[in-house]
Design a protein around this motif. Structure first.
Motif, PDB file in Angstrom:
ATOM      1  N   TRP A  55       0.231   5.759  -0.828  1.00  0.00           N
ATOM      2  CA  TRP A  55      -0.177   5.617   0.635  1.00  0.00           C
ATOM      3  C   TRP A  55       0.938   6.452   1.254  1.00  0.00           C
ATOM      4  O   TRP A  55       2.042   6.012   1.682  1.00  0.00           O
ATOM      5  CB  TRP A  55      -0.240   4.270   1.144  1.00  0.00           C
ATOM      6  CG  TRP A  55       0.103   3.064   0.111  1.00  0.00           C
ATOM      7  CD1 TRP A  55      -0.910   2.339  -0.425  1.00  0.00           C
ATOM      8  CD2 TRP A  55       1.272   2.517   0.165  1.00  0.00           C
ATOM      9  NE1 TRP A  55      -0.264   1.478  -1.234  1.00  0.00           N
ATOM     10  CE2 TRP A  55       1.031   1.463  -1.022  1.00  0.00           C
ATOM     11  CE3 TRP A  55       2.573   2.552   0.511  1.00  0.00           C
ATOM     12  CZ2 TRP A  55       2.188   0.417  -1.139  1.00  0.00           C
ATOM     13  CZ3 TRP A  55       3.601   1.595   0.258  1.00  0.00           C
ATOM     14  CH2 TRP A  55       3.342   0.891  -0.909  1.00  0.00           C
ATOM     15  N   LYS A  98      -3.053   3.107  -9.608  1.00  0.00           N
ATOM     16  CA  LYS A  98      -2.477   3.384  -8.212  1.00  0.00           C
ATOM     17  C   LYS A  98      -2.138   1.742  -7.777  1.00  0.00           C
ATOM     18  O   LYS A  98      -1.317   1.511  -6.906  1.00  0.00           O
ATOM     19  CB  LYS A  98      -3.471   3.957  -7.341  1.00  0.00           C
ATOM     20  CG  LYS A  98      -3.527   5.310  -7.757  1.00  0.00           C
ATOM     21  CD  LYS A  98      -4.354   6.170  -7.020  1.00  0.00           C
ATOM     22  CE  LYS A  98      -4.216   7.574  -7.398  1.00  0.00           C
ATOM     23  NZ  LYS A  98      -5.274   8.345  -6.439  1.00  0.00           N
ATOM     24  N   ASP A 128       4.558   5.766   3.876  1.00  0.00           N
ATOM     25  CA  ASP A 128       4.692   4.430   4.050  1.00  0.00           C
ATOM     26  C   ASP A 128       6.245   4.563   3.877  1.00  0.00           C
ATOM     27  O   ASP A 128       7.346   4.593   4.387  1.00  0.00           O
ATOM     28  CB  ASP A 128       3.820   3.713   3.165  1.00  0.00           C
ATOM     29  CG  ASP A 128       4.230   2.109   3.251  1.00  0.00           C
ATOM     30  OD1 ASP A 128       5.075   1.633   2.743  1.00  0.00           O
ATOM     31  OD2 ASP A 128       3.387   1.479   4.207  1.00  0.00           O
ATOM     32  N   SER A 167       1.324   0.457  -5.807  1.00  0.00           N
ATOM     33  CA  SER A 167       1.436  -0.295  -4.945  1.00  0.00           C
ATOM     34  C   SER A 167       2.185  -1.735  -4.869  1.00  0.00           C
ATOM     35  O   SER A 167       2.834  -2.031  -4.253  1.00  0.00           O
ATOM     36  CB  SER A 167       0.207  -0.455  -4.203  1.00  0.00           C
ATOM     37  OG  SER A 167      -0.712   0.555  -3.947  1.00  0.00           O
TER      38      SER A 167
END
Length: 152
Positions: free
Chosen positions: A121, A66, A124, A70
């Motif tokens: 997330w 992850k 976003d 990101s």
């Protein structure tokens, strides 16, 4: 990557198959993150850069990395202001012979990246991409992407 995830539930796809695929994808991801050619693509301001980020993020999601997803979302975010002008034009793509195709192709990569980022997330980048349709006042960048979809 979606097909590989779906294969996990197929009885003909063995754990060894999955382990070998994960090993290959791990090596490929390493190459994408370290080779000179791949690094040059990551810096591209046109659809090449967008697809680099989407491809790396997709592989990273499959490998449950992850932090890499990101990082790719952040990389894509740095490209957006250059890629999509206030009126929705994508100058890097419009300068090409098949400008409509490449403009759409770039938006496809940006949208794929937004979907992957949302898995890491929620709300976003996906909000930036989707909010322009339902709540355009939320995000100026969302409006820019929306304008790009409708650019003529």
């Amino acid at each position: 990557m979606d097909a590989l995830i779906m294969l996990r539930d197929y009885q003909g796809w063995k754990k060894e198959d999955d382990a070998q695929m994960r090993e290959w994808m791990t090596a490929y991801l390493g190459w994408l993150q370290s080779s000179k050619l791949a690094k040059r693509e990551s810096e591209a301001k046109n659809n090449h850069g967008s697809w680099y980020a989407a491809q790396v993020a997709g592989i990273a999601w499959y490998l449950d990395k992850k932090d890499v997803v990101s990082a790719m979302a952040a990389l894509q975010r740095t490209k957006l202001n250059h890629q999509i002008q206030d009126d929705g034009a994508q100058q890097e793509e419009l300068s090409r012979p098949r400008s409509f195709h490449y403009s759409y192709f770039n938006l496809q990569a940006i949208t794929n990246m937004a979907i992957l980022a949302d898995k890491v997330w929620p709300s976003d980048i996906i909000l930036i991409t989707i909010s322009c349709i339902f709540l355009p006042h939320i995000s100026v960048l969302g409006v820019i992407i929306f304008k790009s979809v409708g650019y003529r």
